[in-house]
Design a protein around this motif. Structure first.
Motif, mmCIF file in Angstrom:
data_model
loop_
_atom_site.group_PDB
_atom_site.id
_atom_site.type_symbol
_atom_site.label_atom_id
_atom_site.label_comp_id
_atom_site.label_asym_id
_atom_site.label_seq_id
_atom_site.Cartn_x
_atom_site.Cartn_y
_atom_site.Cartn_z
ATOM 1 N N ARG A 4 51.966 60.235 23.482
ATOM 2 C CA ARG A 4 51.897 59.288 24.599
ATOM 3 C C ARG A 4 50.463 58.838 24.851
ATOM 4 O O ARG A 4 50.189 57.642 25.006
ATOM 5 N N ALA A 5 49.527 59.803 24.866
ATOM 6 C CA ALA A 5 48.125 59.467 25.102
ATOM 7 C C ALA A 5 47.562 58.635 23.959
ATOM 8 O O ALA A 5 46.785 57.690 24.180
ATOM 9 N N ARG A 6 47.964 58.950 22.715
ATOM 10 C CA ARG A 6 47.468 58.166 21.578
ATOM 11 C C ARG A 6 47.964 56.729 21.639
ATOM 12 O O ARG A 6 47.214 55.779 21.387
ATOM 13 N N ILE A 7 49.235 56.562 21.980
ATOM 14 C CA ILE A 7 49.785 55.207 22.054
ATOM 15 C C ILE A 7 49.082 54.401 23.133
ATOM 16 O O ILE A 7 48.667 53.259 22.906
ATOM 17 N N VAL A 8 48.945 55.009 24.326
ATOM 18 C CA VAL A 8 48.284 54.297 25.426
ATOM 19 C C VAL A 8 46.821 54.030 25.082
ATOM 20 O O VAL A 8 46.287 52.957 25.374
ATOM 21 N N LEU A 172 43.353 45.414 32.555
ATOM 22 C CA LEU A 172 43.331 46.510 31.580
ATOM 23 C C LEU A 172 43.805 47.807 32.221
ATOM 24 O O LEU A 172 44.594 48.555 31.626
ATOM 25 N N LEU A 173 43.330 48.079 33.448
ATOM 26 C CA LEU A 173 43.771 49.294 34.141
ATOM 27 C C LEU A 173 45.263 49.232 34.453
ATOM 28 O O LEU A 173 45.982 50.228 34.295
ATOM 29 N N LEU A 174 45.718 48.050 34.876
ATOM 30 C CA LEU A 174 47.146 47.893 35.155
ATOM 31 C C LEU A 174 47.969 48.054 33.881
ATOM 32 O O LEU A 174 49.028 48.693 33.883
ATOM 33 N N ALA A 175 47.460 47.484 32.778
ATOM 34 C CA ALA A 175 48.165 47.641 31.499
ATOM 35 C C ALA A 175 48.198 49.097 31.068
ATOM 36 O O ALA A 175 49.198 49.577 30.511
ATOM 37 N N GLY A 176 47.095 49.810 31.337
ATOM 38 C CA GLY A 176 47.071 51.231 30.988
ATOM 39 C C GLY A 176 48.097 52.021 31.774
ATOM 40 O O GLY A 176 48.821 52.858 31.222
ATOM 41 N N ALA A 177 48.180 51.738 33.097
ATOM 42 C CA ALA A 177 49.161 52.440 33.918
ATOM 43 C C ALA A 177 50.584 52.086 33.494
ATOM 44 O O ALA A 177 51.449 52.961 33.362
ATOM 45 N N ALA A 178 50.808 50.767 33.270
ATOM 46 C CA ALA A 178 52.146 50.354 32.830
ATOM 47 C C ALA A 178 52.471 50.934 31.456
ATOM 48 O O ALA A 178 53.596 51.370 31.201
ATOM 49 N N ALA A 183 55.415 54.094 27.942
ATOM 50 C CA ALA A 183 55.378 55.025 26.801
ATOM 51 C C ALA A 183 56.121 56.307 27.130
ATOM 52 O O ALA A 183 56.812 56.882 26.282
ATOM 53 N N GLY A 184 55.983 56.753 28.395
ATOM 54 C CA GLY A 184 56.716 57.950 28.795
ATOM 55 C C GLY A 184 58.220 57.738 28.726
ATOM 56 O O GLY A 184 58.960 58.611 28.268
ATOM 57 N N ARG A 185 58.668 56.538 29.190
ATOM 58 C CA ARG A 185 60.096 56.255 29.143
ATOM 59 C C ARG A 185 60.580 56.107 27.715
ATOM 60 O O ARG A 185 61.652 56.585 27.344
ATOM 61 N N VAL A 186 59.774 55.411 26.884
ATOM 62 C CA VAL A 186 60.185 55.162 25.499
ATOM 63 C C VAL A 186 60.192 56.451 24.692
ATOM 64 O O VAL A 186 61.091 56.694 23.878
#
Length: 462
Positions: A4-8, A172-178, A183-186
């Motif tokens: 998850r962290a790598r994808i984000v 960018l911050l909003l995209a990171g949070a989203a 990513a967590g859901r996927v």
């Protein structure tokens, strides 16, 4: 680092790079067009003065004074007129910086004999100026000066780009949070797959399954994992049943063989009798092992090999082969003049097994009949006899492994695997086998499976 962290992280790198390129490109383009826009604005002021002069009948100086009265500067602009080397008639709006008092600059502008543009410095930063002399009878009657405060215009671009940069950072911050949330859901099904695999590895519990929702690729992965667990669970169940059945059924003949060999004496007659008994037990063990292997293979892909089967030929051929099994009244009940997709050898094996079972439960002179038909989209193959029949409470149980029915003589011949093999062959053709009472008494064993032109596989293959 988790997936998850790598994808984000990679997503933020890509989005950040895209936003940075966008901001830098905007900054570069705006700066590149600023100077052209300032020059165009100064040229436009000169053109406006030229047209006004052409339409005016006043003297050059009066025309300049009138023009200054009707022409107001835009934001970050200022105008004044030079007459006799001095600045006069400055626009009423206070400029960001006073330039008409700069004697050196005014003198330079006053010396221009044709339209000219150049740069200068002021307390408000760099400026771009243009001067247009008004000439009458070869003499300069006055000069019109237009000034644009370039650095103030540039500062507006800087502010706009700064706002754009802050907006990009917020995006960018909003995209990171989203991205973290999405990513967590996927990856939730993937995480469940890993956790389920870990629990299975620790406990050998293959009954766990993943909840599948949606129709995306990750949901398909979860569904595939569940199918894999189904196959593994069946494979382990088959292996466990095979080991249990083999251990249970082979233990007795092994004990018999060992006991007689241990007690065998030196008498030739006793040795011959023991050898005959041991040979018979070993033969029974060999048949038992062959049947168990066949049952195990029936639950694996490739158990049946489909091909075109003539039902009429199959029915007649089975009766011809069965006549050697015993002195019975053999009959062909009915034949279907149809071609079906099936495994001819497996169907023959199943029918012969049912015929052999009928022979064991009938006596000389009893009727055994074989038939085939296609009814309501189902292929039906049957064997009926006039024996004692099967009690209703045993009609499901007899198709299980190692269930023996009493033969006509009262003995329990066989290992109890024949009907289990018949059921496996029927299921491999995506069909069933059942038994009921025949018309006039006795048992009727019926195999039925769909009459479809489809490739056949094991029923346990997904």
């Amino acid at each position: 680092m988790s997936a998850r962290a790598r994808i984000v992280g990679w997503m933020l790198v890509v989005v950040g790079l895209a936003l940075s390129v966008s901001v830098f490109a905007t900054w570069t383009i705006l700066l590149a067009t600023l100077e052209n826009r300032v020059n165009a604005e100064l040229a436009n002021e000169m053109e406006k003065l030229r047209k006004y002069a052409e339409s005016s009948s006043a003297s050059p100086r009066a025309m300049l004074e009138d023009y200054m009265a009707v022409n107001a500067p835009d934001r970050h602009e200022t105008f004044f007129v030079i007459v006799d080397g001095k600045a006069r008639w400055v626009t009423y709006a206070d400029p960001p910086a006073v330039l008409d008092t700069d004697r050196a600059l005014v003198a330079r502008m006053a010396a221009a004999t044709e339209p000219e543009q150049d740069w200068a410095t002021s307390t408000a930063g760099r400026v771009r100026w243009a001067v247009m002399p008004v000439i009458a009878d070869g003499e300069i009657e006055g000069s019109f000066v237009a000034i644009v405060f370039y650095d103030l215009e540039r500062q507006e671009i800087v502010e706009a780009v700064r706002v754009l940069g802050l907006t990009a950072l917020a995006a960018l911050l909003l995209a990171g949070a989203a991205g973290w949330f999405v990513a967590g859901r996927v990856l939730a099904p993937v995480r469940l797959v890993r956790q389920t695999a870990e629990r299975i590895g620790g406990s050998s519990d293959l009954s766990r399954r993943l909840a599948v929702s949606g129709d995306d690729d990750v949901s398909a992965l979860a569904a595939t994992f569940n199918h894999m667990l189904d196959r593994l669970e069946r494979a382990f169940a088959v292996q466990r049943d095979f080991l249990d059945d083999a251990g249970h059924e082979l233990r007795t003949p092994i004990t018999v063989v060992r006991g007689h060999l241990e007690l065998m004496g030196d008498d030739p007659g006793e040795r011959a009798a023991t050898l005959a008994l041991v040979t018979d037990e070993l033969g029974r063990m060999n048949r038992l092992v062959d049947d168990l292997i066949m049952l195990a293979r029936s639950e694996q892909p490739g158990f049946v090999t489909p091909g075109e089967v003539e039902l009429a030929d199959l029915t007649v051929e089975v009766v011809a082969k069965a006549r050697a099994l015993g002195e019975r009244r053999w009959r062909v009940d009915e034949v279907a003049e149809e071609q079906v997709t099936a495994d001819r050898q497996r169907l023959t094996q199943a029918l012969i097994q049912l015929v052999a079972n009928a022979v064991r439960h009938t006596g000389p002179g009893d009727l055994i009949a074989v038939g085939s038909a296609v009814r309501e989209g189902q292929v039906e193959l049957w064997v009926r006899d006039t024996g004692p029949g099967v009690p209703e409470q045993d009609r499901e149980r007899i198709f299980n492994r190692f269930v023996r029915g009493a033969a006509r003589t009262g003995s329990h011949d066989g290992a109890g695997l024949g009907l289990a093999i018949v059921r496996s062959i029927a299921e491999a053709h995506r069909g069933i086998v059942r038994v009921r009472e025949a018309n006039g008494g006795g048992a009727l064993f019926l195999i039925s499976f769909p009459y479809e032109e489809i490739p056949l596989t094991s029923p346990y293959e997904d």
